[in-house]
Design an enzyme around this catalytic site. Sequence first.
Site, PDB file in Angstrom:
ATOM      1  N   HIS A  22       0.836  -1.197   0.000  1.00 41.83           N
ATOM      2  CA  HIS A  22       0.000   0.000   0.000  1.00 41.83           C
ATOM      3  C   HIS A  22       0.875   1.252   0.000  1.00 41.83           C
ATOM      4  O   HIS A  22       1.765   1.396   0.825  1.00 41.83           O
ATOM      5  CB  HIS A  22      -0.913  -0.021   1.225  1.00 41.83           C
ATOM      6  CG  HIS A  22      -1.812   1.162   1.309  1.00 41.83           C
ATOM      7  ND1 HIS A  22      -2.136   1.752   2.494  1.00 41.83           N
ATOM      8  CD2 HIS A  22      -2.457   1.865   0.351  1.00 41.83           C
ATOM      9  CE1 HIS A  22      -2.946   2.769   2.275  1.00 41.83           C
ATOM     10  NE2 HIS A  22      -3.143   2.860   0.975  1.00 41.83           N
ATOM     11  N   ASP A  30       7.335   6.072 -20.922  1.00 41.85           N
ATOM     12  CA  ASP A  30       7.398   6.052 -22.382  1.00 41.85           C
ATOM     13  C   ASP A  30       8.841   5.810 -22.837  1.00 41.85           C
ATOM     14  O   ASP A  30       9.766   5.746 -22.021  1.00 41.85           O
ATOM     15  CB  ASP A  30       6.796   7.327 -22.983  1.00 41.85           C
ATOM     16  CG  ASP A  30       7.549   8.615 -22.664  1.00 41.85           C
ATOM     17  OD1 ASP A  30       8.787   8.579 -22.524  1.00 41.85           O
ATOM     18  OD2 ASP A  30       6.894   9.671 -22.576  1.00 41.85           O
ATOM     19  N   ARG A 111       7.745  18.222 -14.738  1.00 43.36           N
ATOM     20  CA  ARG A 111       8.690  17.214 -15.237  1.00 43.36           C
ATOM     21  C   ARG A 111       9.725  16.782 -14.204  1.00 43.36           C
ATOM     22  O   ARG A 111       9.891  15.590 -13.941  1.00 43.36           O
ATOM     23  CB  ARG A 111       9.381  17.761 -16.484  1.00 43.36           C
ATOM     24  CG  ARG A 111      10.437  16.855 -17.051  1.00 43.36           C
ATOM     25  CD  ARG A 111      11.070  17.483 -18.280  1.00 43.36           C
ATOM     26  NE  ARG A 111      12.285  16.779 -18.627  1.00 43.36           N
ATOM     27  CZ  ARG A 111      13.336  17.344 -19.178  1.00 43.36           C
ATOM     28  NH1 ARG A 111      13.337  18.635 -19.441  1.00 43.36           N
ATOM     29  NH2 ARG A 111      14.396  16.634 -19.470  1.00 43.36           N
ATOM     30  N   TYR A 133       5.186  12.572 -23.383  1.00 42.89           N
ATOM     31  CA  TYR A 133       4.407  12.861 -22.173  1.00 42.89           C
ATOM     32  C   TYR A 133       3.441  11.708 -21.882  1.00 42.89           C
ATOM     33  O   TYR A 133       2.327  11.913 -21.421  1.00 42.89           O
ATOM     34  CB  TYR A 133       3.650  14.191 -22.284  1.00 42.89           C
ATOM     35  CG  TYR A 133       4.555  15.382 -22.385  1.00 42.89           C
ATOM     36  CD1 TYR A 133       5.234  15.849 -21.271  1.00 42.89           C
ATOM     37  CD2 TYR A 133       4.742  16.042 -23.600  1.00 42.89           C
ATOM     38  CE1 TYR A 133       6.074  16.955 -21.358  1.00 42.89           C
ATOM     39  CE2 TYR A 133       5.574  17.135 -23.696  1.00 42.89           C
ATOM     40  CZ  TYR A 133       6.236  17.588 -22.576  1.00 42.89           C
ATOM     41  OH  TYR A 133       7.069  18.681 -22.656  1.00 42.89           O
ATOM     42  N   ASN A 135       4.148   9.224 -19.771  1.00 47.16           N
ATOM     43  CA  ASN A 135       4.526   8.613 -18.496  1.00 47.16           C
ATOM     44  C   ASN A 135       3.355   8.703 -17.526  1.00 47.16           C
ATOM     45  O   ASN A 135       2.726   9.744 -17.394  1.00 47.16           O
ATOM     46  CB  ASN A 135       5.735   9.345 -17.907  1.00 47.16           C
ATOM     47  CG  ASN A 135       6.871   9.387 -18.891  1.00 47.16           C
ATOM     48  OD1 ASN A 135       7.376   8.357 -19.311  1.00 47.16           O
ATOM     49  ND2 ASN A 135       7.272  10.580 -19.286  1.00 47.16           N
TER      50      ASN A 135
END
Length: 144
Positions: A22, A30, A111, A133, A135
Amino acid sequence: MLKNIPPILSPELLKVLCEMGHGDEIILADGNFPAESIGKDAIVIRADGHGTVELLEAILQFLPLDQYVEKPVALMKVVDGDPCKPTIWDSYKQKLNESGNDPAKIEMVERFAFYERAHHAYAIIATGESAIYANVLLKKGVVQ
């Protein structure tokens, strides 16, 4: 082989999903993401040839998202001045919705702040995703 396990989920990835506890975070990265250098303290799993949307769909069948945080999903925010409009995010929202998760619970992370979180991730899945972008970070919840 096992029954009812999507073939896109490798034995190594299934093991990692089972090991996570947890609050642990996993990154679907990417093809441009520096998985090996950022993931020095994480488990890096290669998933070359696979896209993030397909992996997200398969993972969400087994991984509960953290219900105790406001936003258990994070995406890397577009860098200021970059004209890119990531259409892949719509696919992520669709897969979250299809899996019974609220697509509004997505955090947009700058980022370098995303990279910092990735330094502390349990695992990074290095995909062959060509969209930029693309990810996505998932925070594991509890099975109830």
